[in-house]
Scaffold this motif. Structure first.
Motif, PDB file in Angstrom:
ATOM      1  N   ARG A 104      -0.462  -0.766   3.158  1.00 22.74           N
ATOM      2  CA  ARG A 104      -0.768  -1.160   4.536  1.00 22.74           C
ATOM      3  C   ARG A 104      -2.246  -0.961   4.850  1.00 22.74           C
ATOM      4  O   ARG A 104      -2.885  -1.819   5.452  1.00 22.74           O
ATOM      5  N   ASP A 105      -2.805   0.171   4.408  1.00 24.89           N
ATOM      6  CA  ASP A 105      -4.215   0.462   4.674  1.00 24.89           C
ATOM      7  C   ASP A 105      -5.143  -0.533   3.982  1.00 24.89           C
ATOM      8  O   ASP A 105      -6.274  -0.736   4.418  1.00 24.89           O
ATOM      9  N   ALA A 106      -4.660  -1.161   2.907  1.00 25.06           N
ATOM     10  CA  ALA A 106      -5.457  -2.170   2.196  1.00 25.06           C
ATOM     11  C   ALA A 106      -5.326  -3.546   2.840  1.00 25.06           C
ATOM     12  O   ALA A 106      -5.891  -4.522   2.351  1.00 25.06           O
ATOM     13  N   GLY A 107      -4.566  -3.642   3.941  1.00 27.68           N
ATOM     14  CA  GLY A 107      -4.448  -4.899   4.660  1.00 27.68           C
ATOM     15  C   GLY A 107      -3.279  -5.768   4.243  1.00 27.68           C
ATOM     16  O   GLY A 107      -3.222  -6.939   4.598  1.00 27.68           O
ATOM     17  N   ASN A 108      -2.332  -5.208   3.488  1.00 24.66           N
ATOM     18  CA  ASN A 108      -1.154  -5.966   3.060  1.00 24.66           C
ATOM     19  C   ASN A 108       0.071  -5.522   3.844  1.00 24.66           C
ATOM     20  O   ASN A 108       0.096  -4.432   4.420  1.00 24.66           O
ATOM     21  N   ASP A 109       1.081  -6.361   3.840  1.00 23.53           N
ATOM     22  CA  ASP A 109       2.345  -6.043   4.500  1.00 23.53           C
ATOM     23  C   ASP A 109       3.270  -5.379   3.485  1.00 23.53           C
ATOM     24  O   ASP A 109       3.772  -6.049   2.582  1.00 23.53           O
ATOM     25  N   PRO A 110       3.509  -4.077   3.588  1.00 25.23           N
ATOM     26  CA  PRO A 110       4.349  -3.393   2.600  1.00 25.23           C
ATOM     27  C   PRO A 110       5.825  -3.762   2.694  1.00 25.23           C
ATOM     28  O   PRO A 110       6.603  -3.407   1.811  1.00 25.23           O
ATOM     29  N   PHE A 111       6.212  -4.498   3.724  1.00 24.08           N
ATOM     30  CA  PHE A 111       7.622  -4.851   3.925  1.00 24.08           C
ATOM     31  C   PHE A 111       7.888  -6.336   3.688  1.00 24.08           C
ATOM     32  O   PHE A 111       8.841  -6.896   4.202  1.00 24.08           O
ATOM     33  N   ASN A 112       7.049  -6.988   2.878  1.00 22.38           N
ATOM     34  CA  ASN A 112       7.210  -8.416   2.620  1.00 22.38           C
ATOM     35  C   ASN A 112       8.052  -8.711   1.387  1.00 22.38           C
ATOM     36  O   ASN A 112       8.210  -9.863   1.010  1.00 22.38           O
ATOM     37  N   GLY A 113       8.577  -7.690   0.733  1.00 24.45           N
ATOM     38  CA  GLY A 113       9.421  -7.892  -0.436  1.00 24.45           C
ATOM     39  C   GLY A 113       8.669  -7.850  -1.752  1.00 24.45           C
ATOM     40  O   GLY A 113       9.287  -7.876  -2.812  1.00 24.45           O
ATOM     41  N   SER A 114       7.345  -7.790  -1.723  1.00 28.73           N
ATOM     42  CA  SER A 114       6.564  -7.685  -2.955  1.00 28.73           C
ATOM     43  C   SER A 114       6.718  -6.298  -3.565  1.00 28.73           C
ATOM     44  O   SER A 114       6.938  -5.315  -2.859  1.00 28.73           O
ATOM     45  N   LEU A 115       6.582  -6.225  -4.875  1.00 30.40           N
ATOM     46  CA  LEU A 115       6.541  -4.951  -5.572  1.00 30.40           C
ATOM     47  C   LEU A 115       5.075  -4.570  -5.720  1.00 30.40           C
ATOM     48  O   LEU A 115       4.253  -5.404  -6.102  1.00 30.40           O
ATOM     49  N   TYR A 116       4.750  -3.319  -5.437  1.00 27.39           N
ATOM     50  CA  TYR A 116       3.380  -2.836  -5.555  1.00 27.39           C
ATOM     51  C   TYR A 116       3.354  -1.789  -6.659  1.00 27.39           C
ATOM     52  O   TYR A 116       4.074  -0.797  -6.597  1.00 27.39           O
TER      53      TYR A 116
END
Length: 106
Positions: free
Chosen positions: A21-33
């Motif tokens: 989230r702090d990097a500007g991405n949506d952590p709840f979009n279903g992507s694997l990080y």
């Protein structure tokens, strides 16, 4: 699936998704990080599966995970590349092949 850099190894799934989230991405979009340890012998994968936060962790005993040079660029992998990464193989060598539709015989 996105490769993310080397966080502190003691972070849990909530802390890892906070980094996303702090990097500007949506952590709840279903992507694997995917995150790796500094020595590249351990990875953690964090994602939201629609009902909760999941965490996968793996440590290689004798090798290191193949990882792109650390930087701010995001890397996206397909399913086959992810499986190669998890197995400790060089995922950059995995390529999709074009499969032609079969012709009807008869």
């Amino acid at each position: 699936m996105r490769l993310c850099g080397a966080p502190h190894n003691r972070k849990g799934p909530d802390s890892l998704l906070s980094l996303v989230r702090d990097a500007g991405n949506d952590p709840f979009n279903g992507s694997l990080y995917v995150f790796r340890a500094k020595r590249a012998d351990r990875i953690k994968i964090a994602w939201w599966d629609g009902s909760g936060v999941c965490l996968y962790s793996k440590r290689l005993e004798k090798n290191q995970f193949v990882w792109p040079k650390i930087g701010h660029a995001r890397v996206q992998l397909n399913h086959a590349q992810l499986m190669a990464l998890i197995d400790g193989m060089d995922w950059k060598r995995v390529r999709s092949i074009a499969v032609k539709r079969p012709e009807l015989v008869g």
